[in-house]
Scaffold this motif. Structure first.
Motif, short mmCIF file in Angstrom:
data_model
loop_
_atom_site.label_atom_id
_atom_site.label_comp_id
_atom_site.label_asym_id
_atom_site.label_seq_id
_atom_site.Cartn_x
_atom_site.Cartn_y
_atom_site.Cartn_z
N SER A 394 1.07 -1.78 0.23
CA SER A 394 -0.36 -0.22 -0.16
C SER A 394 1.18 1.37 -0.20
N TRP A 395 1.94 1.14 0.48
CA TRP A 395 2.91 2.08 0.93
C TRP A 395 4.16 2.87 -0.01
N PHE A 396 4.74 1.75 -0.68
CA PHE A 396 5.93 1.85 -1.03
C PHE A 396 5.42 2.46 -2.60
N VAL A 397 4.77 2.30 -2.98
CA VAL A 397 4.44 3.64 -4.12
C VAL A 397 4.51 5.39 -4.07
N PHE A 398 3.84 5.00 -2.21
CA PHE A 398 4.39 6.66 -2.25
C PHE A 398 5.43 6.94 -1.41
N TYR A 399 6.21 5.98 -0.96
CA TYR A 399 6.92 6.39 -0.34
C TYR A 399 8.22 6.45 -1.44
N MET A 400 8.38 5.61 -2.35
CA MET A 400 8.97 6.25 -3.52
C MET A 400 9.02 7.45 -4.55
N LEU A 401 7.62 7.92 -4.35
CA LEU A 401 7.54 9.22 -4.67
C LEU A 401 7.86 9.99 -4.43
N GLN A 402 7.97 9.85 -2.65
CA GLN A 402 8.67 11.02 -2.54
C GLN A 402 10.25 11.32 -1.41
N GLU A 403 10.64 9.58 -1.48
CA GLU A 403 11.76 9.75 -0.74
C GLU A 403 13.36 9.11 -2.05
N LYS A 404 12.45 8.26 -2.68
CA LYS A 404 13.73 7.62 -3.56
C LYS A 404 13.74 8.41 -5.11
N GLY A 405 12.90 9.60 -5.42
CA GLY A 405 13.45 10.51 -6.97
C GLY A 405 12.78 9.66 -7.92
N LEU A 407 9.42 9.79 -10.93
CA LEU A 407 9.09 11.14 -11.28
C LEU A 407 7.89 11.34 -11.06
N ASP A 408 7.01 9.58 -11.35
CA ASP A 408 5.52 10.15 -11.50
C ASP A 408 4.63 8.66 -10.74
N ALA A 409 3.79 7.89 -10.62
CA ALA A 409 3.44 7.40 -10.15
C ALA A 409 3.80 6.06 -11.22
N GLY A 410 3.47 5.97 -12.23
CA GLY A 410 3.67 4.94 -13.17
C GLY A 410 5.70 3.97 -13.04
N VAL A 411 6.99 5.26 -12.49
CA VAL A 411 7.59 4.70 -12.44
C VAL A 411 7.69 3.84 -11.44
N ALA A 412 7.60 4.27 -10.35
CA ALA A 412 7.40 4.24 -8.57
C ALA A 412 6.78 2.48 -9.13
N ALA A 473 18.69 7.25 -4.00
CA ALA A 473 18.00 7.27 -4.04
C ALA A 473 18.56 7.54 -5.43
N GLN A 474 19.35 7.29 -6.00
CA GLN A 474 20.07 6.76 -7.60
C GLN A 474 20.28 5.77 -8.03
N TRP A 475 20.61 4.93 -7.17
CA TRP A 475 20.30 3.18 -7.71
C TRP A 475 18.85 2.64 -7.29
N VAL A 476 18.93 2.70 -9.05
CA VAL A 476 17.64 2.21 -9.20
C VAL A 476 17.39 0.98 -9.37
N SER A 477 18.49 -0.11 -9.44
CA SER A 477 18.12 -0.86 -10.25
C SER A 477 18.30 -1.89 -8.28
N ALA A 478 19.37 -1.19 -8.16
CA ALA A 478 19.47 -1.59 -6.37
C ALA A 478 18.08 -1.72 -5.51
N GLN A 479 17.14 -0.16 -5.92
CA GLN A 479 15.91 -0.63 -5.55
C GLN A 479 15.13 -1.81 -5.88
N TRP A 480 15.08 -1.74 -7.21
CA TRP A 480 14.24 -2.95 -8.00
C TRP A 480 14.65 -4.26 -7.06
N LEU A 481 16.25 -4.74 -6.76
CA LEU A 481 16.36 -5.85 -6.36
C LEU A 481 15.86 -5.66 -4.89
N CYS A 482 15.74 -4.57 -4.07
CA CYS A 482 15.61 -5.04 -2.75
C CYS A 482 14.22 -5.46 -2.51
#
Length: 583
Positions: A394-405, A407-412, A473-482
């Motif tokens: 429920s909340w990871f998309v909002f966290y990605m938008l606010q804290e991990k850079g 750009l929009d809900a689709g990217v998150a 926030a710049q490590w997009v691949s690491a975020q996906w892996l986590c």
């Protein structure tokens, strides 16, 4: 000891051993003959009874062959197949008797097949090839059937945007929110109630009829135009959706033995992901190209067709298909596996016994489930697991938008997409790992071994939450892996806790156990909504992650005392062994 001749009340008669020797039936001779017979390894020969006149003179009587007993008492098993009757008559107390054409009786010890933990109880016989064909069809049926339950559950999610865009309906986002908020309340209560009441009914028929009805509700939904109509039907859909999980759990535990159950339970668990994958492709595509009504009609029609197949083709358990059960907890023998010849023959004469009485709802729910403290421990653990699961989804998309850079809900959403994929892999591997762990261990409780796997997975969830929080926030691949690894470790406990709850209770109470666990789990999911939103709003994301880590700690504390739990089959085997020792 097996060889025995006619017997008199004063204890005088003849005993013929496997080597042909004859001993007077005095106390000392009988003991010597029994030692001789026990040491013999050759084929047993039929006992010699002498002439009929001699037997009548001495007052002895020849016992009936087991085949005669079977024919005389076969009317008690008129509803069973002949193979089932003969198997039941031939097996008792861990021993198998074969009767040849001359009426000779032989006894062959049938050892209880055990896994690495020594926990597979009862007589596990080699099943005919037809058994595996029927079992495969049954497994595919419940896998596809439960995926269709998810399809008819998620159809509104991907049809709702088209409904809001339709000017004829006059709906907005708050209207869709009203429908979706009713569903989990009805679903949680239904899962509990249907798990209890469903234990008194055929699991396969209830599973199929429930799917037919939920498909019919989807079709009827497409003919409505008012918010009241939509809310009423979607609440009814939530009630019917609660039927699926407990019924599948009952069928799985009946068809698969302990040493393989974890693997197949994990494979069945991917039905969640299959249904979630099919919903946007089918409902979303149909709604956008043919109109919102087809977004509901198409899943509903598929559900009705698959439901009819389940009713007609899927069998509840092996016995209803004419096969022996995969596990028989009542067949435990003594600790040494030996039974005296007199006791064994008396057991054979008493066999066929009447079928066990059906347990009442009170026994199924209160005695077997609610009075079991470990079921409560599993339920509360499930509560914390669902707090984490719902909190993440429920909340990871909002966290990605606010804290991990993002750009929009689709990217998150793209970055969070690894959650379900990791969950699919993790749940499959968790079941297989628990089976391998049980097979390679040298003792202990089966449920306890699965609990240890759950503990390891829960620790993995906590570690991955910390890693995800610390990834730049710049490590997009690491975020996906986590996020992938969070899903991997999170869906394993979700699957295994349900399996542990099923193995803790008897076959008749599996549905009630799964329903109770599911109800508590969805209470946890509800607490991940408003409470977590308040925490994020008032205290920030650090408090959010602290809450999820506290949920992990709570689950670990509850699981710690349950690392050596024995399954229902193991407990029954121990009880039978104690009874045999007392005799």
């Amino acid at each position: 000891s097996v060889a025995r001749a006619g017997r008199r009340s004063d204890g005088i008669g003849c005993t013929v051993g496997c080597d042909g020797s004859v001993a007077r039936r005095t106390e000392a001779s009988v003991m010597a003959a029994r030692v001789t017979v026990a040491a013999a390894t050759s084929r047993f020969r039929p006992p010699t009874y002498g002439t009929a006149a001699a037997r009548n003179k001495e007052g002895g009587s020849r016992r009936e062959p087991l085949s005669t007993i079977a024919k005389r008492r076969s009317n008690r098993f008129s509803g069973r197949s002949s193979a089932w009757v003969q198997g039941r008559l031939a097996t008792q107390g861990g021993r198998r008797r074969a009767v040849d054409d001359n009426g000779a009786r032989t006894a062959v010890k049938v050892r209880a097949s055990t896994d690495g933990a020594g926990a597979s109880a009862g007589v596990k016989e080699k099943q005919p090839p037809a058994f595996y064909r029927v079992r495969l069809f049954t497994f595919i049926g419940i896998l596809v059937g439960y995926a269709c339950y998810y399809l008819t559950r998620n159809s509104l999610t991907y049809t709702a945007p088209v409904m809001v865009a339709s000017k004829d309906l006059g709906l907005d986002v708050s209207s869709i929110g009203a429908m979706t908020s009713i569903f989990p309340i009805a679903y949680g209560m239904s899962k509990f109630v249907s798990g209890v009441l469903g234990s008194m009914m055929s699991a396969s028929r209830l599973l199929g009829l429930g799917l037919i009805c939920t498909g019919l509700i989807n079709v009827c939904f497409g003919f409505g135009s008012s918010l009241a109509w939509f809310c009423t039907l979607w609440a009814m859909n939530g009630i019917l959706q609660g039927v699926g999980g407990p019924c599948c759990a009952r069928i799985l535990t009946s068809w698969f033995a302990t040493e393989e159950r974890g693997t197949y339970w994990g494979m069945w668990n991917i039905a969640h992901n299959l249904g979630g994958f099919m919903a946007p492709l089918l409902a979303g595509s149909a709604a956008s190209s043919l109109g919102w009504k087809w977004g509901m009609w198409a899943p509903g029609m598929i559900g009705m067709v698959v439901g009819c197949i389940l009713v007609l083709g899927v069998k509840d358990k092996p016995e209803t298909a004419g096969f022996d059960p995969v596990e028989d907890p009542t067949a435990g023998g003594g600790s040494d596996g030996a039974t005296s010849e007199t006791e064994a023959e008396e057991e054979a004469e008493e066999l066929p016994a009447e079928a066990p009485q059906k347990e009442s709802i009170r026994q199924i729910l209160f005695d077997n489930v609610l009075k079991n403290p470990f079921i409560w421990g599993m339920a509360l653990t499930y509560f914390f697991v669902y707090v984490i699961r719902q909190g993440v989804t429920s909340w990871f998309v909002f966290y990605m938008l606010q804290e991990k850079g993002a750009l929009d809900a689709g990217v998150a959403a793209q970055r969070v997409s690894g959650l379900e994929l990791g969950g699919l892999v993790g749940s499959l591997l968790a079941g297989r790992l628990s089976d391998m762990y049980i097979a390679r261990s040298d003792g202990g409780g089966i449920v306890g071994k699965r609990v240890q796997v759950v503990i390891a997975y829960t620790i993995g969830v906590a570690c991955m939450l910390l890693a995800f929080r610390g990834v730049p926030a710049q490590w997009v691949s690491a975020q996906w892996l986590c996020i992938f690894m969070i899903g991997f470790f999170l869906y394993g406990p979700q699957m295994l806790i349900g399996l542990c709850g099923a193995e803790l209770v008897g076959p008749a109470s599996v549905g009630a156990s799964e329903g109770f666990l599911g109800w508590i789990a969805y209470l946890g999911a509800a607490n991940a909504g408003v409470p977590l939103s308040i925490i994020v709003r008032d205290y920030g994301w650090n408090a959010y992650f602290t809450t999820l880590l506290c949920a992990c700690a709570g689950a670990l504390l509850l699981l710690a005392p349950m690392t050596n739990l024995k399954s229902y089959v193991q407990r029954k085997e121990l009880e039978n062994k104690k009874k045999m020792k007392m005799k």
